[in-house]
Design a protein around this motif. Structure first.
Motif, mmCIF file in Angstrom:
data_model
loop_
_atom_site.group_PDB
_atom_site.id
_atom_site.type_symbol
_atom_site.label_atom_id
_atom_site.label_comp_id
_atom_site.label_asym_id
_atom_site.label_seq_id
_atom_site.Cartn_x
_atom_site.Cartn_y
_atom_site.Cartn_z
ATOM 1 N N GLY A 131 2.984 0.178 7.474
ATOM 2 C CA GLY A 131 1.686 -0.027 6.817
ATOM 3 C C GLY A 131 1.801 -0.111 5.307
ATOM 4 O O GLY A 131 0.801 -0.253 4.609
ATOM 5 N N ILE A 132 3.041 -0.029 4.798
ATOM 6 C CA ILE A 132 3.244 -0.069 3.338
ATOM 7 C C ILE A 132 3.327 -1.520 2.873
ATOM 8 O O ILE A 132 2.647 -1.932 1.946
ATOM 9 N N TYR A 133 4.171 -2.284 3.559
ATOM 10 C CA TYR A 133 4.261 -3.713 3.246
ATOM 11 C C TYR A 133 3.548 -4.490 4.345
ATOM 12 O O TYR A 133 3.802 -4.263 5.527
ATOM 13 N N ARG A 134 2.666 -5.357 3.968
ATOM 14 C CA ARG A 134 1.928 -6.145 4.953
ATOM 15 C C ARG A 134 1.937 -7.627 4.588
ATOM 16 O O ARG A 134 1.913 -7.972 3.403
ATOM 17 N N LYS A 135 1.975 -8.430 5.618
ATOM 18 C CA LYS A 135 1.922 -9.879 5.405
ATOM 19 C C LYS A 135 0.959 -10.449 6.444
ATOM 20 O O LYS A 135 1.048 -10.101 7.617
ATOM 21 N N LEU A 136 0.043 -11.269 6.005
ATOM 22 C CA LEU A 136 -0.920 -11.890 6.920
ATOM 23 C C LEU A 136 -0.872 -13.395 6.690
ATOM 24 O O LEU A 136 -1.219 -13.881 5.615
ATOM 25 N N CYS A 137 -0.394 -14.113 7.692
ATOM 26 C CA CYS A 137 -0.231 -15.559 7.535
ATOM 27 C C CYS A 137 -1.193 -16.341 8.430
ATOM 28 O O CYS A 137 -1.464 -15.940 9.560
ATOM 29 N N THR A 138 -1.663 -17.439 7.892
ATOM 30 C CA THR A 138 -2.494 -18.365 8.657
ATOM 31 C C THR A 138 -1.592 -19.495 9.123
ATOM 32 O O THR A 138 -0.904 -20.103 8.298
ATOM 33 N N GLU A 139 -1.585 -19.755 10.409
ATOM 34 C CA GLU A 139 -0.733 -20.809 10.950
ATOM 35 C C GLU A 139 -1.601 -21.892 11.584
ATOM 36 O O GLU A 139 -2.419 -21.603 12.453
ATOM 37 N N VAL A 140 -1.424 -23.101 11.121
ATOM 38 C CA VAL A 140 -2.181 -24.236 11.670
ATOM 39 C C VAL A 140 -1.210 -25.136 12.433
ATOM 40 O O VAL A 140 -0.233 -25.623 11.859
ATOM 41 N N THR A 141 -1.450 -25.307 13.712
ATOM 42 C CA THR A 141 -0.622 -26.178 14.541
ATOM 43 C C THR A 141 -1.508 -27.307 15.049
ATOM 44 O O THR A 141 -2.602 -27.043 15.556
ATOM 45 N N ALA A 142 -1.054 -28.531 14.894
ATOM 46 C CA ALA A 142 -1.904 -29.663 15.276
ATOM 47 C C ALA A 142 -1.082 -30.906 15.556
ATOM 48 O O ALA A 142 0.120 -30.944 15.304
ATOM 49 N N ARG A 143 -1.763 -31.907 16.050
ATOM 50 C CA ARG A 143 -1.150 -33.227 16.189
ATOM 51 C C ARG A 143 -1.584 -34.045 14.964
ATOM 52 O O ARG A 143 -2.727 -33.941 14.525
ATOM 53 N N ALA A 144 -0.656 -34.843 14.451
ATOM 54 C CA ALA A 144 -0.955 -35.590 13.228
ATOM 55 C C ALA A 144 -0.990 -37.089 13.489
ATOM 56 O O ALA A 144 -0.360 -37.576 14.418
ATOM 57 N N PHE A 145 -1.728 -37.792 12.650
ATOM 58 C CA PHE A 145 -1.724 -39.252 12.721
ATOM 59 C C PHE A 145 -1.636 -39.850 11.315
ATOM 60 O O PHE A 145 -2.031 -39.231 10.333
ATOM 61 N N GLY A 146 -1.085 -41.051 11.261
ATOM 62 C CA GLY A 146 -0.926 -41.748 9.985
ATOM 63 C C GLY A 146 -2.021 -42.781 9.781
ATOM 64 O O GLY A 146 -2.998 -42.822 10.530
ATOM 65 N N SER B 144 0.850 -1.179 0.000
ATOM 66 C CA SER B 144 0.000 0.000 0.000
ATOM 67 C C SER B 144 0.895 1.241 0.000
ATOM 68 O O SER B 144 1.534 1.552 0.992
ATOM 69 N N VAL B 145 0.915 1.918 -1.138
ATOM 70 C CA VAL B 145 1.814 3.073 -1.281
ATOM 71 C C VAL B 145 1.013 4.363 -1.164
ATOM 72 O O VAL B 145 0.133 4.620 -1.990
ATOM 73 N N PRO B 146 1.302 5.188 -0.129
ATOM 74 C CA PRO B 146 0.557 6.443 0.008
ATOM 75 C C PRO B 146 0.919 7.417 -1.111
ATOM 76 O O PRO B 146 2.087 7.532 -1.481
ATOM 77 N N VAL B 147 -0.092 8.098 -1.646
ATOM 78 C CA VAL B 147 0.175 9.044 -2.740
ATOM 79 C C VAL B 147 0.054 10.499 -2.290
ATOM 80 O O VAL B 147 0.365 11.404 -3.037
ATOM 81 N N THR B 148 -0.405 10.707 -1.059
ATOM 82 C CA THR B 148 -0.436 12.067 -0.518
ATOM 83 C C THR B 148 0.240 12.063 0.842
ATOM 84 O O THR B 148 0.340 11.024 1.488
ATOM 85 N N ALA B 149 0.682 13.227 1.286
ATOM 86 C CA ALA B 149 1.368 13.341 2.580
ATOM 87 C C ALA B 149 0.371 13.571 3.713
ATOM 88 O O ALA B 149 0.720 14.037 4.784
ATOM 89 N N ASN B 150 -0.877 13.257 3.465
ATOM 90 C CA ASN B 150 -1.930 13.439 4.463
ATOM 91 C C ASN B 150 -2.122 12.135 5.222
ATOM 92 O O ASN B 150 -2.036 11.052 4.634
#
Lengths: 147, 115
Positions: A129-144, A77-83
Motif C-alpha cells: 500500500g506504499i507504492y501504488r500504480k493505477l493504469c488505464t488500458e484500452v484494447t480495441a480494433r483499429a482502422f486506417g 503513501s508513507v505511513p508515519v505511525t505504527a498504527n
C-alpha cells in the motif's frame, strides 16, 4: 460475535460491489486514491468514453488489427505511525486518462484513423500500500483511412 | 478483544478493496462498448462463445490475476478473428472460509461476427 457478524456483512457487501461504468453509462472517475495527509496531487484519470462500434467504421477503411494503449497514475503513501489506522503522508502523479492511452495507440500506429470494439480495463498494482500504480488500458480494433 | 479490533478493520478494508494488503497486481474491468447485431455483419450461423478471466486473493494479503474485459474477450475468441456482439458480461465470485481465498471472474458471453 457482533464483530464476526460485522465482518461477515462487510465481506458480503464487498462481493456485491462492482467497479467501473454502469449500464447507464454513468461516468465513474478512475483516479488513484489519495492518502490521509496529501502533500502533492497532480493526476488525471479516466471518466467516460463513448467508443465507436463496428458500424462507425467507414466503408473500405483498412483493418489495422488489435491495438492497445496504456496510461498510468502513480502514488506513494508513507505511513508515519505504527498504527493500522495511522496517518500517512502521500502524493500522486501521472496521467492515466483515456486521452493519454489513445495517444499511446496513435504513437504505435500513426496511420490509425479510429478505433472500435473498445474494451477499457484498469490495472491495479500495489506493494504494501506504499507504492501504488493505477493504469488505464484500452484494447480495441483499429482502422486506417479509407480510399 | 481490544487487539482484535484493528485486525478486523484491516481485514474489512482488504475485503472491501478486493486488493491484497502486501502485494496487489490485478486488472479489473471498466467499460466495454459492445456491438449490437445491427452494427456487425451478423449471420444466423455465427457461433456463440463464452470467455472468463479471473482475479484471485489469498489470506487478504496477496491479490493477483487479470479479470479485464480484454482478457475475457480474448479467452472467448480464442484463435478466431472476429467481433463479439450481443454480449452479456457478468461477474462470478467464489469466496471460501470468510474470504480467505477469493476468486472474482469476469465472464463474457456472446456471438462472434466476422470483422
Amino acid at each position: 460475535m457482533k464483530l464476526s457478524l460485522a465482518l461477515l456483512l462487510l465481506l458480503l457487501a464487498s462481493l456485491a460491489r462492482a467497479r467501473g461504468e454502469n449500464d447507464e453509462d454513468t461516468a465513474v472517475p478512475g483516479l488513484i486514491p489519495a492518502g490521509s495527509f496529501n502533500l502533492f496531487y497532480d493526476s488525471s484519470g479516466p471518466l467516460s468514453f463513448v467508443a465507436n462500434t463496428p458500424k462507425d467504421k467507414p466503408t473500405g477503411a483498412p483493418e489495422l488489427g488489435l491495438v492497445k494503449g496504456v496510461s498510468c497514475q502513480y502514488g506513494l503513501s508513507v505511513p508515519v505511525t505504527a498504527n493500522l489506522r495511522g496517518t500517512s503522508i502521500s502524493g500522486a502523479i501521472g496521467n492515466g486518462s483515456f486521452v493519454k492511452a489513445l495517444e499511446e495507440i496513435k504513437k504505435k500506429k500513426p496511420e490509425l484513423v479510429g478505433i472500435y470494439d473498445v474494451r477499457t480495463d484498469q490495472r491495479i498494482f500495489s506493494i504494501l500500500g506504499i507504492y501504488r500504480k493505477l493504469c488505464t488500458e484500452v484494447t480495441a480494433r483499429a482502422f486506417g483511412a479509407g480510399k | 478483544m481490544r487487539h482484535l479490533r484493528p485486525l478486523a478493520l484491516l481485514f474489512a478494508a482488504a475485503s472491501l478493496s478486493s486488493c491484497g494488503l502486501l502485494y496487489t497486481d490485478i486488472k479489473v474491468p471498466r467499460g466495454y462498448r459492445t456491438a449490437t447485431p445491427a452494427e456487425v455483419k451478423a449471420s444466423p450461423d455465427d457461433p456463440t462463445v463464452t470467455g472468463k478471466a479471473c482475479n484471485r486473493t489469498a489470506v487478504f494479503l496477496f491479490a493477483w490475476g487479470d479479470a479485464s474485459y480484454a482478457a475475457a474477450v480474448a479467452n472467448a475468441l480464442g484463435t478466431r478473428d472476429g467481433i463479439m456482439y450481443d454480449v452479456r458480461a457478468d461477474i462470478k465470485v467464489n469466496a471460501y472460509v470468510l474470504g480467505i481465498y477469493t476468486q472474482v471472474c469476469t465472464m463474457v458471453s456472446g456471438r462472434v461476427a466476422k470483422p
